[in-house]
Write a protein that holds these residues in place. Structure first.
Motif, PDB file in Angstrom:
ATOM      1  N   GLY A  46     -41.600  -6.366  41.368  1.00  0.00           N
ATOM      2  CA  GLY A  46     -40.224  -5.975  41.079  1.00  0.00           C
ATOM      3  C   GLY A  46     -39.174  -6.836  41.758  1.00  0.00           C
ATOM      4  O   GLY A  46     -37.971  -6.606  41.574  1.00  0.00           O
ATOM      5  N   PHE A  47     -39.606  -7.834  42.542  1.00  0.00           N
ATOM      6  CA  PHE A  47     -38.655  -8.729  43.222  1.00  0.00           C
ATOM      7  C   PHE A  47     -37.762  -9.396  42.175  1.00  0.00           C
ATOM      8  O   PHE A  47     -38.239  -9.924  41.161  1.00  0.00           O
ATOM      9  N   TRP A  48     -36.478  -9.399  42.416  1.00  0.00           N
ATOM     10  CA  TRP A  48     -35.503  -9.823  41.414  1.00  0.00           C
ATOM     11  C   TRP A  48     -35.742 -11.230  40.872  1.00  0.00           C
ATOM     12  O   TRP A  48     -35.608 -11.482  39.668  1.00  0.00           O
ATOM     13  N   ALA A  49     -36.149 -12.156  41.736  1.00  0.00           N
ATOM     14  CA  ALA A  49     -36.375 -13.541  41.284  1.00  0.00           C
ATOM     15  C   ALA A  49     -37.636 -13.634  40.425  1.00  0.00           C
ATOM     16  O   ALA A  49     -37.672 -14.394  39.447  1.00  0.00           O
ATOM     17  N   PHE A  50     -38.665 -12.863  40.765  1.00  0.00           N
ATOM     18  CA  PHE A  50     -39.885 -12.881  39.956  1.00  0.00           C
ATOM     19  C   PHE A  50     -39.627 -12.230  38.602  1.00  0.00           C
ATOM     20  O   PHE A  50     -40.171 -12.689  37.574  1.00  0.00           O
ATOM     21  N   GLN A  51     -38.814 -11.201  38.575  1.00  0.00           N
ATOM     22  CA  GLN A  51     -38.464 -10.584  37.296  1.00  0.00           C
ATOM     23  C   GLN A  51     -37.752 -11.578  36.386  1.00  0.00           C
ATOM     24  O   GLN A  51     -37.960 -11.588  35.161  1.00  0.00           O
ATOM     25  N   ASP A  52     -36.936 -12.440  36.982  1.00  0.00           N
ATOM     26  CA  ASP A  52     -36.258 -13.466  36.190  1.00  0.00           C
ATOM     27  C   ASP A  52     -37.253 -14.463  35.609  1.00  0.00           C
ATOM     28  O   ASP A  52     -37.109 -14.904  34.459  1.00  0.00           O
ATOM     29  N   VAL A  53     -38.294 -14.802  36.365  1.00  0.00           N
ATOM     30  CA  VAL A  53     -39.330 -15.714  35.868  1.00  0.00           C
ATOM     31  C   VAL A  53     -40.085 -15.066  34.706  1.00  0.00           C
ATOM     32  O   VAL A  53     -40.365 -15.725  33.691  1.00  0.00           O
ATOM     33  N   LEU A  54     -40.419 -13.795  34.837  1.00  0.00           N
ATOM     34  CA  LEU A  54     -41.118 -13.104  33.746  1.00  0.00           C
ATOM     35  C   LEU A  54     -40.269 -13.084  32.479  1.00  0.00           C
ATOM     36  O   LEU A  54     -40.799 -13.197  31.359  1.00  0.00           O
TER      37      LEU A  54
ATOM     38  N   ASN B 111     -51.240  -9.222  32.206  1.00  0.00           N
ATOM     39  CA  ASN B 111     -51.013  -9.790  30.876  1.00  0.00           C
ATOM     40  C   ASN B 111     -49.564 -10.274  30.718  1.00  0.00           C
ATOM     41  O   ASN B 111     -48.895  -9.995  29.719  1.00  0.00           O
ATOM     42  N   ASP B 112     -49.117 -11.043  31.708  1.00  0.00           N
ATOM     43  CA  ASP B 112     -47.746 -11.553  31.689  1.00  0.00           C
ATOM     44  C   ASP B 112     -47.567 -12.781  30.813  1.00  0.00           C
ATOM     45  O   ASP B 112     -46.431 -13.210  30.585  1.00  0.00           O
ATOM     46  N   GLY B 113     -48.670 -13.377  30.365  1.00  0.00           N
ATOM     47  CA  GLY B 113     -48.558 -14.624  29.621  1.00  0.00           C
ATOM     48  C   GLY B 113     -48.316 -15.810  30.533  1.00  0.00           C
ATOM     49  O   GLY B 113     -47.911 -16.889  30.088  1.00  0.00           O
ATOM     50  N   LEU B 114     -48.554 -15.619  31.815  1.00  0.00           N
ATOM     51  CA  LEU B 114     -48.489 -16.686  32.810  1.00  0.00           C
ATOM     52  C   LEU B 114     -49.350 -16.255  33.997  1.00  0.00           C
ATOM     53  O   LEU B 114     -49.592 -15.058  34.202  1.00  0.00           O
ATOM     54  N   TRP B 115     -49.806 -17.242  34.758  1.00  0.00           N
ATOM     55  CA  TRP B 115     -50.583 -16.952  35.970  1.00  0.00           C
ATOM     56  C   TRP B 115     -49.713 -17.209  37.190  1.00  0.00           C
ATOM     57  O   TRP B 115     -48.852 -18.101  37.183  1.00  0.00           O
ATOM     58  N   TYR B 116     -49.910 -16.409  38.221  1.00  0.00           N
ATOM     59  CA  TYR B 116     -49.222 -16.650  39.494  1.00  0.00           C
ATOM     60  C   TYR B 116     -50.196 -16.329  40.622  1.00  0.00           C
ATOM     61  O   TYR B 116     -51.155 -15.567  40.451  1.00  0.00           O
ATOM     62  N   GLU B 117     -49.947 -16.927  41.767  1.00  0.00           N
ATOM     63  CA  GLU B 117     -50.802 -16.670  42.920  1.00  0.00           C
ATOM     64  C   GLU B 117     -50.414 -15.343  43.556  1.00  0.00           C
ATOM     65  O   GLU B 117     -49.249 -15.101  43.879  1.00  0.00           O
ATOM     66  N   GLY B 118     -51.400 -14.475  43.722  1.00  0.00           N
ATOM     67  CA  GLY B 118     -51.193 -13.219  44.429  1.00  0.00           C
ATOM     68  C   GLY B 118     -51.786 -13.326  45.826  1.00  0.00           C
ATOM     69  O   GLY B 118     -52.637 -14.175  46.096  1.00  0.00           O
ATOM     70  N   TRP B 119     -51.343 -12.444  46.721  1.00  0.00           N
ATOM     71  CA  TRP B 119     -51.865 -12.469  48.087  1.00  0.00           C
ATOM     72  C   TRP B 119     -53.312 -11.993  48.094  1.00  0.00           C
ATOM     73  O   TRP B 119     -53.604 -10.856  47.738  1.00  0.00           O
ATOM     74  N   GLU B 120     -54.209 -12.893  48.468  1.00  0.00           N
ATOM     75  CA  GLU B 120     -55.640 -12.606  48.575  1.00  0.00           C
ATOM     76  C   GLU B 120     -56.164 -11.863  47.346  1.00  0.00           C
ATOM     77  O   GLU B 120     -56.962 -10.928  47.452  1.00  0.00           O
ATOM     78  N   GLY B 121     -55.689 -12.284  46.171  1.00  0.00           N
ATOM     79  CA  GLY B 121     -56.179 -11.709  44.919  1.00  0.00           C
ATOM     80  C   GLY B 121     -55.514 -10.420  44.499  1.00  0.00           C
ATOM     81  O   GLY B 121     -55.878  -9.832  43.475  1.00  0.00           O
TER      82      GLY B 121
END
Length: 436
Positions: A106-114, A137-147
């Protein structure tokens, strides 16, 4: 550094204030509950408070939505400001949790990327692959913390990200007048970022404490003159409870000698690590120990070993909760604090710790060590303190050169005579200040 002579009290605000786990968006001033506990916190002897996450998040606080805004489930920025002023007015230092390695979905900058994908001005704030996909299923991959894909890894090498975090830290110092930060998962944070953070915080406020969460690894890698002032001592956390449960005091004493002993190869001599017997991530110590008679003894070790002791709210009176019950059980809300025999013991230890140069800065040797007993010496200049632990159900008599004939047991003010051997009653701890 003020922290080196402090006793910390940890509060996990969302649990402490009985906030709903999911962010319901309903503004409620729950954080004021902390003010009702200030008298108790001072009575326990704590002069510093460490708050787990306070800022707007998706659920548990570590999935931040906005670093600049207090979580609506806790109240407003002004509500928190009021609490911080009340704490400072009572001489209690304040440390916030700095969760800078990752944010929530829900971080505002990540929401803008989505929403805007490649055209988002924040696409480089994260490690994104627009040709991949995520478990959401965002249609993009991103690195999450330790999976964990509910925790989106920040790119701390991006200058805009660094500047945003620094602006938020300045806001916290200016608005809430905080005295330090505890850095979440510091063991995996970019080292250049840590150096820059240290320099930046030093420029904003003198004696500003930086404490890193280190679950494993070499503490010297991030605790040094260029990075952090302290780190969480997880090695001794394990050694503390395991020594009592296995009736093998060699384990914790080995860790203490290995970390802080007089030998040249000792790794952390001179460091002031944050010591604890439990926190918001592990079972409460009253549930971990197999023998409840050991509970006051483990706190005696915690407060007299090298480092800065931290008490987790509720554990000072023996509250129980197991990690197997889930994190929410560990982060419970209590209607009011309890002050019982264990709390009184911890309060005495707090006053002893804060007033003793030997316990805050002294070296450590261990003249007596068996499976069930140990005597530890702390010494600084002309002050010498012996800490004696008998974890057994039977009396024990230790024969060693105490270097003095008598001492004062700082826990009860009684005189202690070393003549004829040092008698240790069953399930007892002593903090003995040697007389010249």
């Amino acid at each position: 550094m003020w922290a080196y002579e402090s006793v910390f009290y940890q509060i996990y605000p969302l649990g402490f204030c009985d906030a709903p786990f999911e962010n319901d968006g309903v503004l409620t001033n729950r954080i004021e509950k902390v003010k009702d506990w200030i008298v108790h916190i001072k009575k326990v002897g704590a002069n510093a408070i460490y708050f787990s996450p306070l800022f707007e998040s998706d659920t548990h606080g570590y999935n931040t939505r906005d670093y600049r805004k207090v979580d609506v489930r806790l109240g407003t920025n002004d509500d928190l400001k009021d609490v911080c002023k009340a704490l400072h007015d009572e001489g209690i230092k304040i440390v916030f949790d700095g969760v800078f390695n990752h944010v929530g979905r829900g971080f505002w900058a990540f929401q803008d990327v989505l929403k805007n994908r490649e055209s988002s001005p924040y696409r480089y704030w994260f490690n994104i692959d627009f040709g991949g996909n995520s478990p959401y299923n965002d249609g993009l991959w991103y690195e999450g913390w330790e999976g964990h894909y509910d925790l989106v890894k920040l790119n701390l090498k991006n200058e805009e990200v660094v500047n945003h975090i620094f602006e938020c830290v300045k806001l916290w110092i200016d608005e809430f007048e905080i005295d330090g930060l505890r850095l979440d998962v510091a063991y995996m944070i970019d080292r250049d970022f840590l150096r820059r953070l240290r320099s930046y915080c030093d420029s904003l406020k003198a004696d500003f404490a930086l404490i890193g969460e280190m679950i494993h690894g070499d503490y010297n890698q991030i605790v040094n003159e260029q990075m952090l002032h302290s780190a969480t001592n997880y090695e001794c956390y394990k050694g503390l409870y395991s020594s009592f449960n296995s009736m093998n005091m060699f384990e914790i004493c080995h860790s203490l000698k290995n970390q802080f002993g007089p030998e040249n190869w000792c790794r952390y001599r001179g460091l002031h690590l944050l010591s604890f017997v439990d926190n918001h991530d592990v079972s409460r110590i009253a549930s971990t120990l197999t023998n409840e008679r050991h509970l006051p003894l483990i706190y005696t070790l915690l407060f007299t070993m090298p480092g800065m002791p931290c008490v987790y709210y509720g554990s000072e009176w023996g509250a129980k909760a197991s990690k197997s019950e889930g994190d929410e059980a560990l982060r419970a809300s209590f209607d009011k604090p309890v002050f019982n025999e264990l709390t009184e013991h911890i309060a005495k230890l707090s006053e002893i710790k804060k007033a003793s140069k030997a316990l805050n800065y002294g070296d450590i040797t261990i003249p007596v060590l068996t499976n069930k007993q140990c005597i530890i010496q702390r010494r600084f200049e002309d002050e010498r303190i012996l800490i004696a632990i008998n974890a057994d159900a039977e009396e024990y008599v230790a024969h060693f050169d105490a270097g003095c004939g008598e001492a004062v047991n700082m826990l009860n003010g009684e005189r202690y005579d070393f003549g004829g051997g040092s008698r240790l009653a069953p399930y007892t701890s002593y903090v003995l200040k040697c007389e010249k």
